[in-house]
Write an enzyme that holds these catalytic residues in place. Sequence first.
Site, PDB file in Angstrom:
ATOM      1  N   TYR A 173       0.811  -1.221   0.000  1.00  0.00           N
ATOM      2  CA  TYR A 173       0.000   0.000   0.000  1.00  0.00           C
ATOM      3  C   TYR A 173       0.849   1.277   0.000  1.00  0.00           C
ATOM      4  O   TYR A 173       0.665   2.154  -0.862  1.00  0.00           O
ATOM      5  CB  TYR A 173      -0.941  -0.010   1.208  1.00  0.00           C
ATOM      6  CG  TYR A 173      -1.773   1.243   1.368  1.00  0.00           C
ATOM      7  CD1 TYR A 173      -2.857   1.487   0.529  1.00  0.00           C
ATOM      8  CD2 TYR A 173      -1.477   2.189   2.351  1.00  0.00           C
ATOM      9  CE1 TYR A 173      -3.632   2.632   0.673  1.00  0.00           C
ATOM     10  CE2 TYR A 173      -2.237   3.326   2.506  1.00  0.00           C
ATOM     11  CZ  TYR A 173      -3.323   3.553   1.663  1.00  0.00           C
ATOM     12  OH  TYR A 173      -4.075   4.693   1.813  1.00  0.00           O
ATOM     13  N   LYS A 177       1.266   4.536  -2.789  1.00  0.00           N
ATOM     14  CA  LYS A 177       1.003   5.966  -2.589  1.00  0.00           C
ATOM     15  C   LYS A 177       2.255   6.797  -2.914  1.00  0.00           C
ATOM     16  O   LYS A 177       2.145   7.938  -3.373  1.00  0.00           O
ATOM     17  CB  LYS A 177       0.513   6.223  -1.155  1.00  0.00           C
ATOM     18  CG  LYS A 177      -0.861   5.597  -0.864  1.00  0.00           C
ATOM     19  CD  LYS A 177      -1.958   6.148  -1.782  1.00  0.00           C
ATOM     20  CE  LYS A 177      -3.353   5.673  -1.384  1.00  0.00           C
ATOM     21  NZ  LYS A 177      -4.416   6.198  -2.254  1.00  0.00           N
TER      22      LYS A 177
END
Length: 250
Positions: A173, A177
Amino acid sequence: MHDKPVALVTGANKGIGLQIAKDLAEHGLTVLVGSRDLARGRTAAESVGGDARAIQLDVTDQVSIAAAAERILDELGRLDVLVNNAGIAHAGKPGRSLAEVAESGRPSVASLDEVRAVFETNVFGVIAVTQAMLPLLREAPAARIVNVSSGSGSLTFNADPSNPRRAIFGAVYAPSKTALNAITLAFAVELESTGIKVNAAAPGFTATDLNNFEGTRTVQQAAREPVRLALLGPDGPTGTFSSDDGPLPW
Ligand code: NAP
């Protein structure tokens, strides 16, 4: 052409995206509530108030993206704001705890299929949706693009040994980003001369499905910075990364 500014929020059927949709509608924009499931999008749009319309949009499906762009052109003839909000934290079973997600996301064991699935939504989906919407955005008088990122994607924070959260940086994750931040900057640089402002917003650790409601902020707090960036005036910045506390390091 539609007489009010139009905003598209991806993944707006729940969570932070739904709150962003509500706030933009309250500011008088016509809001397209992006949802990969149209029925859930319709229910969400009814809760938004103002002029809100559901639109089917799966950011990983090129056919869905192209159909959404065509519908916006045919039905409204304009797009002023794009909020790339849709995102996933992992590609495993729903309801996994943050600890479980952190454990399976360690770089030494992370499943490449999961890394690819998360990047597909959080990074490639943003590129695909932005490319598809750009022809409409280029025609708008003051277009804005907001990418909903995360402080967890900050390389500066994660390189700092005193940051206790760096233990969960992982390979899934947070790096998605980081890549989203890079993509934000790339679009901002290319579009600088057009006046289209492209910025990344970190909503903060917020109680939503994304983290099994373990977050500590409300969606109202989380929506503040994306909404501020969506409504930037002509003197506003482009190519920035910030939260409602101010600028964040890349
Ligand atoms: P959420 O409640 O789980 O909402 C995520 C939204 O994205 C849902 O509407 C979901 O739709 C949608 N989505 C997922 N995959 C999609 C796809 N392929 N196409 C279209 N929509 C898709 O999570 P949230 O916390 O509001 O997350 C919103 C954004 O904030 C994400 O980008 C997330 O990374 C970011 N963020 C959240 C936090 C936090 O603490 N919550 C912190 C930092 C950043 P379905 O209902 O169909 O699954």
